[in-house]
Write a protein that holds these residues in place. Structure first.
Motif, PDB file in Angstrom:
ATOM      1  N   ARG A   2       5.221  -7.273  87.378  1.00 12.93           N
ATOM      2  CA  ARG A   2       6.653  -7.438  87.628  1.00 12.93           C
ATOM      3  C   ARG A   2       6.988  -8.922  87.733  1.00 12.93           C
ATOM      4  O   ARG A   2       6.273  -9.688  88.391  1.00 12.93           O
ATOM      5  CB  ARG A   2       7.032  -6.721  88.921  1.00 12.93           C
ATOM      6  CG  ARG A   2       8.499  -6.765  89.283  1.00 12.93           C
ATOM      7  CD  ARG A   2       8.771  -6.009  90.586  1.00 12.93           C
ATOM      8  NE  ARG A   2       8.534  -4.583  90.426  1.00 12.93           N
ATOM      9  CZ  ARG A   2       7.517  -3.930  90.983  1.00 12.93           C
ATOM     10  NH1 ARG A   2       6.619  -4.589  91.706  1.00 12.93           N
ATOM     11  NH2 ARG A   2       7.362  -2.626  90.806  1.00 12.93           N
ATOM     12  N   SER A 273       8.316  -5.127  83.999  1.00 15.94           N
ATOM     13  CA  SER A 273       9.638  -5.015  84.625  1.00 15.94           C
ATOM     14  C   SER A 273      10.115  -6.371  85.121  1.00 15.94           C
ATOM     15  O   SER A 273       9.316  -7.216  85.541  1.00 15.94           O
ATOM     16  CB  SER A 273       9.603  -4.002  85.772  1.00 15.94           C
ATOM     17  OG  SER A 273       8.784  -4.453  86.823  1.00 15.94           O
ATOM     18  N   GLN A 294      11.698  -2.897  81.517  1.00 18.64           N
ATOM     19  CA  GLN A 294      12.429  -2.324  82.651  1.00 18.64           C
ATOM     20  C   GLN A 294      13.174  -3.450  83.365  1.00 18.64           C
ATOM     21  O   GLN A 294      12.609  -4.517  83.594  1.00 18.64           O
ATOM     22  CB  GLN A 294      11.455  -1.643  83.615  1.00 18.64           C
ATOM     23  CG  GLN A 294      10.662  -0.507  83.000  1.00 18.64           C
ATOM     24  CD  GLN A 294       9.521  -0.044  83.898  1.00 18.64           C
ATOM     25  OE1 GLN A 294       9.584  -0.148  85.113  1.00 18.64           O
ATOM     26  NE2 GLN A 294       8.462   0.442  83.276  1.00 18.64           N
ATOM     27  N   ALA A 296      16.063  -4.569  86.536  1.00 16.29           N
ATOM     28  CA  ALA A 296      16.891  -4.293  87.709  1.00 16.29           C
ATOM     29  C   ALA A 296      17.579  -5.584  88.120  1.00 16.29           C
ATOM     30  O   ALA A 296      16.952  -6.652  88.124  1.00 16.29           O
ATOM     31  CB  ALA A 296      16.045  -3.764  88.860  1.00 16.29           C
ATOM     32  N   ASP A 303      21.878  -2.070  96.283  1.00 18.27           N
ATOM     33  CA  ASP A 303      20.908  -2.392  95.224  1.00 18.27           C
ATOM     34  C   ASP A 303      19.519  -2.607  95.819  1.00 18.27           C
ATOM     35  O   ASP A 303      18.511  -2.097  95.311  1.00 18.27           O
ATOM     36  CB  ASP A 303      21.308  -3.680  94.490  1.00 18.27           C
ATOM     37  CG  ASP A 303      22.587  -3.572  93.682  1.00 18.27           C
ATOM     38  OD1 ASP A 303      22.959  -2.453  93.296  1.00 18.27           O
ATOM     39  OD2 ASP A 303      23.196  -4.633  93.430  1.00 18.27           O
ATOM     40  N   ALA A 306      17.947   0.647  97.244  1.00 16.32           N
ATOM     41  CA  ALA A 306      17.487   1.549  96.170  1.00 16.32           C
ATOM     42  C   ALA A 306      16.203   1.011  95.536  1.00 16.32           C
ATOM     43  O   ALA A 306      15.277   1.773  95.253  1.00 16.32           O
ATOM     44  CB  ALA A 306      18.583   1.701  95.124  1.00 16.32           C
ATOM     45  N   PHE A 307      16.135  -0.299  95.331  1.00 10.59           N
ATOM     46  CA  PHE A 307      14.936  -0.912  94.732  1.00 10.59           C
ATOM     47  C   PHE A 307      13.737  -0.752  95.649  1.00 10.59           C
ATOM     48  O   PHE A 307      12.629  -0.415  95.200  1.00 10.59           O
ATOM     49  CB  PHE A 307      15.201  -2.381  94.413  1.00 10.59           C
ATOM     50  CG  PHE A 307      14.010  -3.111  93.857  1.00 10.59           C
ATOM     51  CD1 PHE A 307      13.585  -2.881  92.563  1.00 10.59           C
ATOM     52  CD2 PHE A 307      13.301  -4.023  94.635  1.00 10.59           C
ATOM     53  CE1 PHE A 307      12.476  -3.535  92.042  1.00 10.59           C
ATOM     54  CE2 PHE A 307      12.195  -4.676  94.126  1.00 10.59           C
ATOM     55  CZ  PHE A 307      11.782  -4.432  92.829  1.00 10.59           C
ATOM     56  N   LYS A 309      13.165   1.514  97.861  1.00 10.40           N
ATOM     57  CA  LYS A 309      12.711   2.911  97.841  1.00 10.40           C
ATOM     58  C   LYS A 309      11.958   3.236  96.556  1.00 10.40           C
ATOM     59  O   LYS A 309      10.950   3.937  96.566  1.00 10.40           O
ATOM     60  CB  LYS A 309      13.921   3.857  97.970  1.00 10.40           C
ATOM     61  CG  LYS A 309      14.513   3.905  99.363  1.00 10.40           C
ATOM     62  CD  LYS A 309      15.712   4.845  99.400  1.00 10.40           C
ATOM     63  CE  LYS A 309      16.303   4.943 100.808  1.00 10.40           C
ATOM     64  NZ  LYS A 309      17.527   5.771 100.835  1.00 10.40           N
ATOM     65  N   GLU A 310      12.441   2.672  95.463  1.00 12.99           N
ATOM     66  CA  GLU A 310      11.851   2.953  94.148  1.00 12.99           C
ATOM     67  C   GLU A 310      10.421   2.466  94.058  1.00 12.99           C
ATOM     68  O   GLU A 310       9.557   3.109  93.456  1.00 12.99           O
ATOM     69  CB  GLU A 310      12.718   2.289  93.062  1.00 12.99           C
ATOM     70  CG  GLU A 310      12.233   2.516  91.654  1.00 12.99           C
ATOM     71  CD  GLU A 310      13.048   1.715  90.640  1.00 12.99           C
ATOM     72  OE1 GLU A 310      12.440   1.166  89.719  1.00 12.99           O
ATOM     73  OE2 GLU A 310      14.277   1.626  90.806  1.00 12.99           O
ATOM     74  N   ILE A 311      10.133   1.301  94.644  1.00 13.00           N
ATOM     75  CA  ILE A 311       8.795   0.730  94.471  1.00 13.00           C
ATOM     76  C   ILE A 311       7.905   0.952  95.689  1.00 13.00           C
ATOM     77  O   ILE A 311       6.788   0.453  95.729  1.00 13.00           O
ATOM     78  CB  ILE A 311       8.850  -0.778  94.133  1.00 13.00           C
ATOM     79  CG1 ILE A 311       9.385  -1.588  95.320  1.00 13.00           C
ATOM     80  CG2 ILE A 311       9.685  -1.026  92.898  1.00 13.00           C
ATOM     81  CD1 ILE A 311       9.177  -3.085  95.131  1.00 13.00           C
TER      82      ILE A 311
END
Length: 312
Positions: A2, A273, A294, A296, A303, A306-307, A309-311
């Motif tokens: 990333r 990403s 990917q 973001a 924002d 959500a990020f 939680k996603e990772i």
């Protein structure tokens, strides 16, 4: 892998950072430290304007950096996402390269703010107001832009300043030459050319006096070792050595921002990403450079949540 990426000039707007400052002590601490370093209420200007003062390059540069670093600090301190653990490298667009270096520990926050204030002042002072400008070429690739710039120069400076993505290139130089270039776009198969509302011809050879001032400033405040590698604007290549990066920051003032090539280089080195902190400008560019990447763009508390939680 990333990459965390940091936006450049043009991403400033009145109200930037306000939501983060209201919600997070971490953000308020960043804005307070920048205000103190600059002996200026930059945070109030970011929050309330006026827009014409925020847009001045000596204000816009440290403001964009402060907003990006505040976003990072909220991500790290409030949501527990550490850049050094979740990132493989960093990069930034123009002044964003300084924000990226701050993020990985090469510069302290106060030093970054002071360097960018000086950088903005030096760039503004390098060319008398009105003598230089920039234009964006839409529907142009780098080869078309180079050919157009060469044809329009006619003894003046007209150079490629930003190679942003496969459909957007920015040229910079003497106002008359840039105006000639905009008038010639159709002859070079370019969809459209638009003069930008900027106060100086950034990233052109006309910025040589500003580069000299930054060489002096970076000699006094050189980058320290960084925790993650950075991809430099002017080489579009990975840099691990602080002394090499110091020289590249000086070269960057007059050199081309090779953003398209930087993204491709990161992709080739295994980046899957890209996470933009504090703006929604670079993410779309990355998407146009490589549709499989990917992307973001993190600006709001929602924002960031959500990020995280996603990772997780």
């Amino acid at each position: 892998m990333r990459a965390f990426i940091f936006p450049g000039q043009g991403s400033q707007k009145v109200g930037m950072g306000s939501e983060l400052a209201e919600a997070s002590v971490a953000a308020r601490e960043v804005f307070g430290e920048v205000d103190e370093a600059l002996k200026q209420k930059l945070s109030a200007l970011m929050r309330d304007g006026p827009d014409d003062q925020l847009t001045l390059t000596e204000n816009a540069q440290p403001a964009i950096m402060a907003n990006a670093i505040a976003t990072l600090r909220v991500l790290e301190q409030d949501f527990g996402v550490k850049l050094a653990e979740k990132g493989g490298c960093v990069a930034g667009h123009s002044l964003g390269e300084y924000a990226a270096l701050c993020a990985v520990g090469a510069f302290g926050l106060a030093d970054t703010a002071r360097l960018l204030k000086l950088r903005g002042q030096a760039m503004q002072a390098a060319v008398p107001l009105g003598e230089g400008t920039m234009a964006v070429l839409l529907g142009a690739d780098i080869d078309q832009a180079k050919a157009l710039a060469e044809a329009a120069a006619q003894g003046q400076v007209c150079e490629v300043a930003n190679d942003n993505d496969p459909s957007q290139v920015v040229i910079s130089g003497h106002t008359a030459a840039i105006e000639r270039a905009v008038g010639l776009v159709k002859d070079f198969g370019i969809k459209r050319g638009m003069i930008l509302n900027v106060s100086a011809p950034f990233h052109s050879s006309l910025m040589a006096p500003a580069a000299a001032r930054m060489a002096e400033a970076l000699g006094e405040t050189p980058p320290a070792a960084f925790t993650l590698p950075i991809y430099a604007n002017v080489t579009a290549a990975r840099v691990d050595d602080p002394e090499e990066e110091r020289a590249l920051l000086v070269e960057q003032v007059t050199g081309r921002v090779r953003w398209r090539e930087s993204v491709l280089a990161m992709r080739a080195d295994g980046v899957e990403s890209f996470v933009e902190l504090g703006g929604k400008v670079l993410g779309p560019m990355v998407g146009r450079i490589d549709k499989d990447a990917q992307v973001a763009s993190l600006v709001t508390m929602a924002d960031l949540e959500a990020f995280a939680k996603e990772i997780a």
